[in-house]
Design a protein around this motif. Sequence first.
Motif, PDB file in Angstrom:
ATOM      1  N   LEU A   1       0.832  -1.205   0.000  1.00 46.86           N
ATOM      2  CA  LEU A   1       0.000   0.000   0.000  1.00 46.86           C
ATOM      3  C   LEU A   1       0.872   1.262   0.000  1.00 46.86           C
ATOM      4  CD1 LEU A   1      -2.798  -1.025   2.525  1.00 46.86           C
ATOM      5  CD2 LEU A   1      -3.073  -0.616   0.067  1.00 46.86           C
ATOM      6  N   ALA A   2       1.959   1.240   0.743  1.00 48.56           N
ATOM      7  CA  ALA A   2       2.850   2.406   0.771  1.00 48.56           C
ATOM      8  C   ALA A   2       3.463   2.653  -0.599  1.00 48.56           C
ATOM      9  CB  ALA A   2       3.945   2.199   1.824  1.00 48.56           C
ATOM     10  N   ALA A   3       3.857   1.568  -1.275  1.00 47.82           N
ATOM     11  CA  ALA A   3       4.429   1.720  -2.611  1.00 47.82           C
ATOM     12  C   ALA A   3       3.378   2.242  -3.596  1.00 47.82           C
ATOM     13  CB  ALA A   3       4.983   0.377  -3.086  1.00 47.82           C
ATOM     14  N   LEU A   4       2.160   1.734  -3.479  1.00 44.75           N
ATOM     15  CA  LEU A   4       1.089   2.229  -4.334  1.00 44.75           C
ATOM     16  C   LEU A   4       0.845   3.716  -4.120  1.00 44.75           C
ATOM     17  CD1 LEU A   4      -1.775  -0.458  -4.316  1.00 44.75           C
ATOM     18  CD2 LEU A   4      -0.578   0.447  -6.312  1.00 44.75           C
ATOM     19  N   GLY A   5       0.842   4.131  -2.873  1.00 41.60           N
ATOM     20  CA  GLY A   5       0.574   5.533  -2.558  1.00 41.60           C
ATOM     21  C   GLY A   5       1.578   6.490  -3.143  1.00 41.60           C
ATOM     22  N   ARG A   6       2.763   5.988  -3.481  1.00 41.39           N
ATOM     23  CA  ARG A   6       3.792   6.856  -4.058  1.00 41.39           C
ATOM     24  C   ARG A   6       3.622   7.052  -5.563  1.00 41.39           C
ATOM     25  NH1 ARG A   6       6.964   4.103  -0.039  1.00 41.39           N
ATOM     26  NH2 ARG A   6       7.558   2.448  -1.493  1.00 41.39           N
ATOM     27  N   ILE A   7       2.778   6.204  -6.213  1.00 46.43           N
ATOM     28  CA  ILE A   7       2.653   6.314  -7.664  1.00 46.43           C
ATOM     29  C   ILE A   7       1.238   6.649  -8.137  1.00 46.43           C
ATOM     30  CG2 ILE A   7       4.550   4.710  -8.061  1.00 46.43           C
ATOM     31  CD1 ILE A   7       2.445   2.584  -8.719  1.00 46.43           C
ATOM     32  N   CYS A   8       0.233   6.545  -7.244  1.00 45.90           N
ATOM     33  CA  CYS A   8      -1.127   6.864  -7.668  1.00 45.90           C
ATOM     34  C   CYS A   8      -1.935   7.332  -6.472  1.00 45.90           C
ATOM     35  CB  CYS A   8      -1.793   5.660  -8.324  1.00 45.90           C
ATOM     36  SG  CYS A   8      -2.077   4.268  -7.213  1.00 45.90           S
ATOM     37  N   THR A   9      -3.084   7.919  -6.753  1.00 41.94           N
ATOM     38  CA  THR A   9      -3.999   8.329  -5.694  1.00 41.94           C
ATOM     39  C   THR A   9      -4.675   7.089  -5.133  1.00 41.94           C
ATOM     40  OG1 THR A   9      -4.394  10.413  -6.862  1.00 41.94           O
ATOM     41  CG2 THR A   9      -5.972   9.791  -5.148  1.00 41.94           C
ATOM     42  N   LEU A  10      -4.664   6.938  -3.812  1.00 34.77           N
ATOM     43  CA  LEU A  10      -5.130   5.719  -3.166  1.00 34.77           C
ATOM     44  C   LEU A  10      -6.019   6.079  -1.986  1.00 34.77           C
ATOM     45  CD1 LEU A  10      -4.822   2.573  -2.716  1.00 34.77           C
ATOM     46  CD2 LEU A  10      -2.853   3.144  -1.279  1.00 34.77           C
ATOM     47  N   ARG A  11      -7.208   5.420  -1.894  1.00 31.44           N
ATOM     48  CA  ARG A  11      -8.100   5.665  -0.759  1.00 31.44           C
ATOM     49  C   ARG A  11      -8.988   4.443  -0.535  1.00 31.44           C
ATOM     50  NH1 ARG A  11     -13.230   7.242  -2.746  1.00 31.44           N
ATOM     51  NH2 ARG A  11     -13.224   7.516  -5.010  1.00 31.44           N
ATOM     52  N   GLU A  12      -9.460   4.273   0.688  1.00 28.85           N
ATOM     53  CA  GLU A  12     -10.430   3.221   0.956  1.00 28.85           C
ATOM     54  C   GLU A  12     -11.779   3.612   0.354  1.00 28.85           C
ATOM     55  OE1 GLU A  12     -10.823   1.653   4.856  1.00 28.85           O
ATOM     56  OE2 GLU A  12      -8.670   1.756   5.308  1.00 28.85           O
ATOM     57  N   VAL A  13     -12.480   2.617  -0.214  1.00 21.18           N
ATOM     58  CA  VAL A  13     -13.766   2.891  -0.866  1.00 21.18           C
ATOM     59  C   VAL A  13     -14.755   1.785  -0.502  1.00 21.18           C
ATOM     60  CG1 VAL A  13     -12.758   4.136  -2.822  1.00 21.18           C
ATOM     61  CG2 VAL A  13     -13.079   1.651  -2.969  1.00 21.18           C
ATOM     62  N   SER A  14     -16.021   2.071  -0.732  1.00 20.53           N
ATOM     63  CA  SER A  14     -17.056   1.053  -0.583  1.00 20.53           C
ATOM     64  C   SER A  14     -17.439   0.458  -1.935  1.00 20.53           C
ATOM     65  CB  SER A  14     -18.299   1.661   0.078  1.00 20.53           C
ATOM     66  OG  SER A  14     -18.796   2.757  -0.684  1.00 20.53           O
ATOM     67  N   GLU A  15     -17.101   1.146  -3.028  1.00 16.31           N
ATOM     68  CA  GLU A  15     -17.449   0.688  -4.363  1.00 16.31           C
ATOM     69  C   GLU A  15     -16.512  -0.441  -4.798  1.00 16.31           C
ATOM     70  OE1 GLU A  15     -16.465   3.822  -3.779  1.00 16.31           O
ATOM     71  OE2 GLU A  15     -18.400   4.844  -3.588  1.00 16.31           O
ATOM     72  N   LYS A  16     -17.091  -1.563  -5.208  1.00 17.38           N
ATOM     73  CA  LYS A  16     -16.287  -2.702  -5.625  1.00 17.38           C
ATOM     74  C   LYS A  16     -15.962  -2.667  -7.114  1.00 17.38           C
ATOM     75  CE  LYS A  16     -18.371  -5.529  -2.003  1.00 17.38           C
ATOM     76  NZ  LYS A  16     -19.121  -6.785  -1.697  1.00 17.38           N
ATOM     77  N   SER A  17     -16.629  -1.804  -7.849  1.00 12.53           N
ATOM     78  CA  SER A  17     -16.371  -1.643  -9.290  1.00 12.53           C
ATOM     79  C   SER A  17     -16.144  -0.170  -9.574  1.00 12.53           C
ATOM     80  CB  SER A  17     -17.549  -2.156 -10.123  1.00 12.53           C
ATOM     81  OG  SER A  17     -17.768  -3.539  -9.910  1.00 12.53           O
ATOM     82  N   PRO A  18     -15.113   0.172 -10.329  1.00 13.68           N
ATOM     83  CA  PRO A  18     -14.853   1.584 -10.625  1.00 13.68           C
ATOM     84  C   PRO A  18     -15.947   2.181 -11.490  1.00 13.68           C
ATOM     85  CG  PRO A  18     -13.421   0.172 -11.929  1.00 13.68           C
ATOM     86  CD  PRO A  18     -14.133  -0.722 -10.958  1.00 13.68           C
ATOM     87  N   ALA A  19     -16.204   3.469 -11.301  1.00  9.25           N
ATOM     88  CA  ALA A  19     -17.299   4.144 -11.997  1.00  9.25           C
ATOM     89  C   ALA A  19     -16.845   4.909 -13.224  1.00  9.25           C
ATOM     90  CB  ALA A  19     -18.017   5.102 -11.037  1.00  9.25           C
ATOM     91  N   LYS A  20     -15.543   4.989 -13.468  1.00 14.09           N
ATOM     92  CA  LYS A  20     -15.058   5.787 -14.583  1.00 14.09           C
ATOM     93  C   LYS A  20     -13.706   5.257 -15.037  1.00 14.09           C
ATOM     94  CE  LYS A  20     -12.881   9.167 -11.513  1.00 14.09           C
ATOM     95  NZ  LYS A  20     -12.767  10.596 -11.137  1.00 14.09           N
ATOM     96  N   PRO A  21     -13.304   5.611 -16.263  1.00 17.98           N
ATOM     97  CA  PRO A  21     -11.978   5.202 -16.736  1.00 17.98           C
ATOM     98  C   PRO A  21     -10.868   5.771 -15.861  1.00 17.98           C
ATOM     99  CG  PRO A  21     -13.330   6.017 -18.547  1.00 17.98           C
ATOM    100  CD  PRO A  21     -14.055   6.357 -17.280  1.00 17.98           C
ATOM    101  N   ARG A  22      -9.698   5.128 -15.933  1.00  9.57           N
ATOM    102  CA  ARG A  22      -8.500   5.490 -15.184  1.00  9.57           C
ATOM    103  C   ARG A  22      -8.664   5.216 -13.697  1.00  9.57           C
ATOM    104  NH1 ARG A  22      -8.559   5.264 -19.719  1.00  9.57           N
ATOM    105  NH2 ARG A  22      -8.235   6.895 -21.263  1.00  9.57           N
ATOM    106  N   SER A  23      -9.708   4.469 -13.350  1.00 12.65           N
ATOM    107  CA  SER A  23      -9.924   4.106 -11.957  1.00 12.65           C
ATOM    108  C   SER A  23      -9.934   2.587 -11.838  1.00 12.65           C
ATOM    109  CB  SER A  23     -11.262   4.664 -11.447  1.00 12.65           C
ATOM    110  OG  SER A  23     -11.295   6.070 -11.554  1.00 12.65           O
ATOM    111  N   VAL A  24      -9.393   2.092 -10.736  1.00  9.06           N
ATOM    112  CA  VAL A  24      -9.379   0.658 -10.457  1.00  9.06           C
ATOM    113  C   VAL A  24      -9.801   0.462  -9.007  1.00  9.06           C
ATOM    114  CG1 VAL A  24      -7.936  -1.407 -10.279  1.00  9.06           C
ATOM    115  CG2 VAL A  24      -7.531   0.237 -12.120  1.00  9.06           C
ATOM    116  N   SER A  25     -10.663  -0.523  -8.752  1.00 11.07           N
ATOM    117  CA  SER A  25     -10.987  -0.915  -7.385  1.00 11.07           C
ATOM    118  C   SER A  25     -10.127  -2.129  -7.037  1.00 11.07           C
ATOM    119  CB  SER A  25     -12.472  -1.249  -7.253  1.00 11.07           C
ATOM    120  OG  SER A  25     -13.264  -0.090  -7.444  1.00 11.07           O
ATOM    121  N   MET A  26      -9.450  -2.056  -5.910  1.00 12.05           N
ATOM    122  CA  MET A  26      -8.517  -3.111  -5.507  1.00 12.05           C
ATOM    123  C   MET A  26      -8.964  -3.720  -4.180  1.00 12.05           C
ATOM    124  SD  MET A  26      -4.438  -2.771  -4.648  1.00 12.05           S
ATOM    125  CE  MET A  26      -4.721  -1.936  -3.070  1.00 12.05           C
TER     126      MET A  26
END
Length: 410
Positions: free
Chosen positions: A270-295
């Motif tokens: 998670l720390a490595a991810l935070g250095r290369i992209c915007t990262l946050r906890e979410v309730s959505e299991k599927s992304p709602a728009k391009p350039r977004s990924v739910s992990m």
Amino acid sequence: MQIQAFQGLVPAPGKHATVASVPYDVVNREEAAAEGEGKPESFIHVVRAEIDLPAEVDAYDDAVYAKAQENFDRLVGDGVLVREDQPAFYLYQQRDGEHVQTGVVCTCHIDDYANDIIRKHEKTRPAKEDDRTRLGDTLGANTGPVFLTYRQNDALRTTMAQLLEENDPDWQFTASDGVVHAGWKITGETATTLAEGFKPVALAYVADGHHRSASAHRVGSARRAANPDHHGDEAYNWFLCVLFPAEELRILPYNRVVRDLAGQSPQEFLAALGRICTLREVSEKSPAKPRSVSMFLDGTWYGLELHADPDAGPVERLDVSLLQDQVLEPLLAIADPRTESRIDFVGGIRGPQELERLVDAGDFAVGFSMFPVSVNELMEIADAGQIMAPKSTWFEPKLRSGLFVHTIDS
């Protein structure tokens, strides 16, 4: 683009529901066996004949192709599959809830495949292509249609709408997944009108079936080379396809799961991810728009915002490419997803809950729920002569096998 009616094998009246099977490549061996259990007329016994052999027999063993031939001959010999009395086109409609798509079943020319009139967006895997080539060569038949799409053509859409409005289907059934399948046989002047309607269609695109189309081209080309009396009208010059208008198609995401974190703890990853992209906890299991990924990681869903270079090409801009280039390769050591055994792919029809199940079971460490590729992106990439990352698109509903069989030795 060339299309042609064909005098194929089809299920006998009343047999469509019992013959139709899922495509060979959407189920594993155990799922294929379950599909065929207690269903001796199911076409799954032809396209996945290993289910009728002991489990220790390899899926590519000589015995599998011999069994496929035996099962195919049995369906024909028992009158389950019957030869049409004349060449025909067909309309093939699938209805999944509110989603409806209607395609034209026909044969397309192997030269159009070779000359990029039928365009591709994925590479094939050699083992799978060799398998389908050997099966087609053994049976002398195209056992599953290639799913093609084409850009909107208003005149053709009007012709097809009129045919559907004026004619009841010749057959219809509801599959176990709730999808309604229906077919119309098109012959005579109506077939001529339909063929004329396709003349302005300059290009088609492989939506699903890269291995089937590549293997059909290989089998046809080999038969052509081996025939000293080749004249160009032989059935092996053509292969089975269904052409759907692009505006009717539905693409679901193709999700990813990775078995381990390449030696990192979840906190380190998670720390490595935070250095290369915007990262946050979410309730959505599927992304709602391009350039977004739910992990999904360690029991929690996170939203990743990936960043694309505005000057990047059509392939590099895809979410699956951004994930591969920014996360999977540099942080998880997945250099080549085509060959790396630590990554697996989950069709969007199974939903993000399948990612949760796989990770929670301990089989995988992390799952990535993707935003789907669009049909326009697919065609843009194919037009540019480029190749998508493997497992980028999941078309739904899937075409059923066994409803139409094109034989190439007749």
